[in-house]
Design an enzyme around this catalytic site. Structure first.
Site, PDB file in Angstrom:
ATOM      1  N   GLU A 130       0.827  -1.217   0.000  1.00  0.00           N
ATOM      2  CA  GLU A 130       0.000   0.000   0.000  1.00  0.00           C
ATOM      3  C   GLU A 130       0.860   1.264   0.000  1.00  0.00           C
ATOM      4  O   GLU A 130       0.456   2.297  -0.534  1.00  0.00           O
ATOM      5  CB  GLU A 130      -0.930   0.015   1.220  1.00  0.00           C
ATOM      6  CG  GLU A 130      -2.091  -0.965   1.144  1.00  0.00           C
ATOM      7  CD  GLU A 130      -3.217  -0.451   0.268  1.00  0.00           C
ATOM      8  OE1 GLU A 130      -3.007  -0.348  -0.963  1.00  0.00           O
ATOM      9  OE2 GLU A 130      -4.297  -0.168   0.792  1.00  0.00           O
ATOM     10  N   THR A 183      -7.047  12.752  -3.866  1.00  0.00           N
ATOM     11  CA  THR A 183      -6.700  12.411  -2.485  1.00  0.00           C
ATOM     12  C   THR A 183      -6.314  13.669  -1.710  1.00  0.00           C
ATOM     13  O   THR A 183      -6.690  13.834  -0.547  1.00  0.00           O
ATOM     14  CB  THR A 183      -5.528  11.407  -2.473  1.00  0.00           C
ATOM     15  OG1 THR A 183      -5.843  10.385  -3.403  1.00  0.00           O
ATOM     16  CG2 THR A 183      -5.326  10.778  -1.106  1.00  0.00           C
TER      17      THR A 183
END
Ligand code: ADP
Length: 311
Positions: A130, A183
């Protein structure tokens, strides 16, 4: 075993009051992955079908996670690993696209290696995957993908995850509006300080939600699905968010919220029939907008990643 095919599930992170800590695993949305042993040592991406994603091993979360895992083996394996990804989960949708690849890859590689690691031990490696996608080794999507059901990330350094039971028969309905939320925008919109009054309500709800899961109490679960801290800000970025939740609850849903950092919206229902009713009313809400969207219903997957075939 030379080759393994798996189903790697989509996940909901940021389950309402459990921002950054509470996630759950889905069953009917997910990627297919095939991992095989190769004569040439090292880890490489064989093919990616369905989405344009990095083929370079050091950029794809799947290979990054496996490379991290191999570093901790006592002896290097006498084979290489090739990863094929058949992507069904759209990156950036908010239902753990990168997490499915990272979690699926370490699960399948662990099988090819004869299971030297437990499911809990695989979590930090998947979280390292991730890091390649978002810059930090976050576990709130990879943990439910690997363990199934609901999970609580108790601490992130070192990563400690607690497995939680699900409410019996629980279903999720998810709407993915095809809009992009940067984001940076979804981070910048959050306040840096939290009012004590809101914090008190929030941790009371997290505690009650965990209790509801342990006691299979759908009523308390519904009553605890409230986020006083993040949702009021982030929901402004998702068209029709309030209308979706209001109509879903009127159709029988237990509640809902923003999946991950959006734009997907999740709702929970006590059974499949209600989840389908909810999908109909949610469809009506979004049909009036000009935004393209997809709606999914899925039971909660209590197993996590599943083996489809080994040979
Ligand atoms: P999601 O929350 O749905 O995982 P993110 O925006 O966090 O979406 O992650 C997607 C990012 O991760 C994209 O920049 C994508 O290029 C990158 N990425 C790298 N490898 C993969 C992979 N195997 N699957 C999905 N995304 C990947």
């Amino acid at each position: 075993m030379k080759e393994i095919e798996i189903f790697s599930p989509a996940t909901i992170a940021n389950v309402s009051c459990g921002f950054d800590v509470l996630g759950c695993c889905l069953d009917s949305i997910g990627d297919k992955m095939v991992l095989r042993k190769t004569d040439e040592p090292g880890v490489r991406i064989g093919k990616i079908i369905g989405e344009k994603l990095p083929m370079e091993a050091e950029k794809n979360v799947a290979s990054v996670a496996v490379i991290e895992m191999l570093k901790d083996l006592k002896e290097a394996p006498g084979f290489g690993i090739e990863i094929d990804i058949y992507k069904n989960i759209k990156p950036g949708s908010g239902v753990g696209s990168s997490a499915a690849s990272a979690a699926g890859a370490v699960f399948a590689a662990n099988e090819l290696l004869g299971n030297p690691f437990s499911s809990h031990q695989l979590i930090p490696y998947a979280a390292e995957g991730e890091r390649a996608a978002c810059g930090a080794p976050i576990a709130d999507n990879v943990a439910p993908a690997l363990l199934g059901g609901f999970t609580l990330v108790k601490s992130d350094d070192p990563i400690k995850v607690i497995e939680l039971p699900s409410i019996e028969g629980l279903y999720a309905t998810i709407i993915h509006p095809q809009i992009e939320i940067k984001t940076s925008v979804s981070r910048d919109i959050l306040p840096q300080t939290v009012k004590l009054k809101s914090a008190i309500k929030q941790w009371a709800n997290v505690g009650a939600l965990i209790h509801a899961l342990h006691t299979n109490d759908a009523h308390l679960f519904a009553d605890s699905l409230n986020d006083y801290i993040v949702e009021p800000h982030r929901s402004k970025l998702i068209p029709e968010f309030d209308n979706v939740i209001k109509n879903a609850v009127e159709a029988g849903a237990l509640g809902g919220g923003i999946s991950g950092s959006g734009p997907s919206i999740f709702t929970f229902s006590k059974d499949e029939q209600t989840a389908h009713k909810v999908s109909i009313v949610v469809d009506k809400v979004y049909n009036k907008t000009k935004i393209p969207y997809h709606i999914y219903t899925s039971k909660i997957n209590v197993e996590g990643v599943k083996i489809v075939k080994r040979q």
